[in-house]
Design an enzyme around this catalytic site. Sequence first.
Site, PDB file in Angstrom:
ATOM      1  N   GLU A 109      -2.871   0.860  -1.996  1.00 42.48           N
ATOM      2  CA  GLU A 109      -1.486   1.015  -2.472  1.00 42.48           C
ATOM      3  C   GLU A 109      -1.469   2.199  -3.415  1.00 42.48           C
ATOM      4  O   GLU A 109      -2.067   2.151  -4.486  1.00 42.48           O
ATOM      5  CB  GLU A 109      -1.029  -0.271  -3.163  1.00 42.48           C
ATOM      6  CG  GLU A 109       0.463  -0.279  -3.470  1.00 42.48           C
ATOM      7  CD  GLU A 109       0.783   0.251  -4.853  1.00 42.48           C
ATOM      8  OE1 GLU A 109       1.105   1.461  -4.957  1.00 42.48           O
ATOM      9  OE2 GLU A 109       0.716  -0.519  -5.811  1.00 42.48           O
ATOM     10  N   CYS A 136       4.917   1.106  -9.841  1.00 41.05           N
ATOM     11  CA  CYS A 136       4.581   1.514  -8.471  1.00 41.05           C
ATOM     12  C   CYS A 136       5.807   1.567  -7.574  1.00 41.05           C
ATOM     13  O   CYS A 136       5.942   2.464  -6.740  1.00 41.05           O
ATOM     14  CB  CYS A 136       3.551   0.563  -7.869  1.00 41.05           C
ATOM     15  SG  CYS A 136       1.984   0.498  -8.761  1.00 41.05           S
TER      16      CYS A 136
END
Length: 615
Positions: free
Chosen positions: A327, A364
């Site tokens: 990620e 994020c």
Amino acid sequence: MATETVDKVLEQVGPAVEGLAEELRAVYLKVAESPEATTWTLLCAAVGAAVLLYVLVLPEDRPIPYTVPAPRAPEDAKILDKPSIKAPDGTSIQCYAPATGQYLGVVSPATPESIDRAIEQARAAQVKWAKTSFRQRRAVLRTLLQFVLDNQEDLCRVACIDSGKTMVDAQLGEVLVTTEKLRWTLKHGEKALVPERRPTNILMAYKRNEVVYEPLGVIAALVSWNYPFHNLIGPMISAIFSGNGIVVKVSEQTAWSSPYFTNVVRGALAAHGHDPALVQTVVCWPQTADYLTSHPGIAHITFIGSRPVCHLVAASASKALIPVVAELGGKDASIILDSVPRSDIPRIVETLLRGSFQASGQNCIGIERIIATPAVYDKLVALLEPRVRALRMGQDADVGAMISDAPFDRLESLIADAVRRGARLLAGGKRYTHPNHPQGHYFTPTLLVDVTPDMAIANEECFAPVMVVMRAPSGSAEDVLAVANAPDFGLGSSVFGADSDPRVAAIVRGIKAGMISVNDFAATYAVQLPFGGVAGSGYGRFAGEEGLRGLCNVKAVCRDRLGWLGIRTSIPPPMRYPVRDQEQSWRFARGIVEFGYGIGLLRKVGGILGLAKNS
């Protein structure tokens, strides 16, 4: 009154046995809806449900209280002249509060030998843990959930000291999402991992097919610093429930808080008599991390971080053929269509502010670009400008500190470049010296509008309190998507528009991202849907069923359904070695294919005749 009574009782014990509590409540409501029900009947049903619930809940299923001392910053409040994670001795990791520059202590970085020990201890514990039942694993997670709920203030305070965020940001980004992950795993985790029956076919109708999910062993997670509690504990929750041991490599930036957060999980394991060594954390310099990511004792890696570092992790993991879920952040677009009801615009503005500035933009799936269609663009900018200008800096205000001042030069350069190329800077755009904490790492909340897709700031992740607003060329879904899909990222996204607007569905289909929320921001993670991206945002998924199953050996099992009757696979004579006649054998095999897969009855009958002729 009776309804309130049963609800209060279930609220107290419900987290321990959520499924049973819901069933008992359904029974109570059925009684309550009966025409013959009286106040006395309802009260008896409420008390009876509560007593039955308590009796049926075995002691090992109930949360067990335990304590873990929370760390506190040193009382002398020593402020570093030039805060840095590099200690003066050149080898140790120096811990400090990024909001104030206060010295917190030093941590000795892990060595290859200490990494070996951590993996071995987790492996020894995992051998026993793999034999536990889902019920035992849920018991540990319930106890952990109870601890988190009872100690929210300490958990938030420690995360704030180590990361610079505000207490509100910690409550939302550390505690809320962790309790949701625990709740989801308790309620749905077993369903994701129990053996699954799979279909067969006409040729193999005598077979029973199954897929089982087995623990991999010891897995690893390399996590980022922006959410020091949640990013550390999230992989541990998944590892525990899937039967794995885990070694988490935490960031050097948040090394001070990680022992406390690790002990929170270990305390839940120990409370139920399990080996707390099942979960391990290490902190080390980048050059040593390679030893962990290529270690033959690691069966899987989850990496949360930047693209350049992921290249190194993936290359290292390839030495031992360790699978990696990556990620890597994003340039998330939030699309505002002109079909949004005028009355909904104030709500959208609040959502955009939270999505852009929570944790100082170090999120994020934070909003990195706001793309508005022409008809709503000016109105949106007019509403955002005074709100961004009014944001206050500081942990006791609106926007907290950033983890480091290292990105400040790059951020100021990106903003200046955009302004030179025609963007308008309406607020912020530069670093900020806090009057009470001059050594803290603050960047002013920034509003940059009229940004175009060719500007660097529209393509590079800021990971900072920088709100970028872009005008779509037109209101068409095609033009909006052209802007949204321009960067080489694809993590999260969102679209706001009228429910009846066909462009909403077109954007959901056309957006190049792993996640999208409709008329909301980051809702996918709040309900534990699979988390991950495409393109430059990485690959693989954690969270949800896909995340749990990704930590398992997905084993296919095919058994005889009627083996006890002697019905098993056997090689027919025309196909046995040595093959007596290749032509006859081929025609026989063709008959098998026609019977099994021929379209229509005639072809299947032809297949049966072929088998008979060539037997």
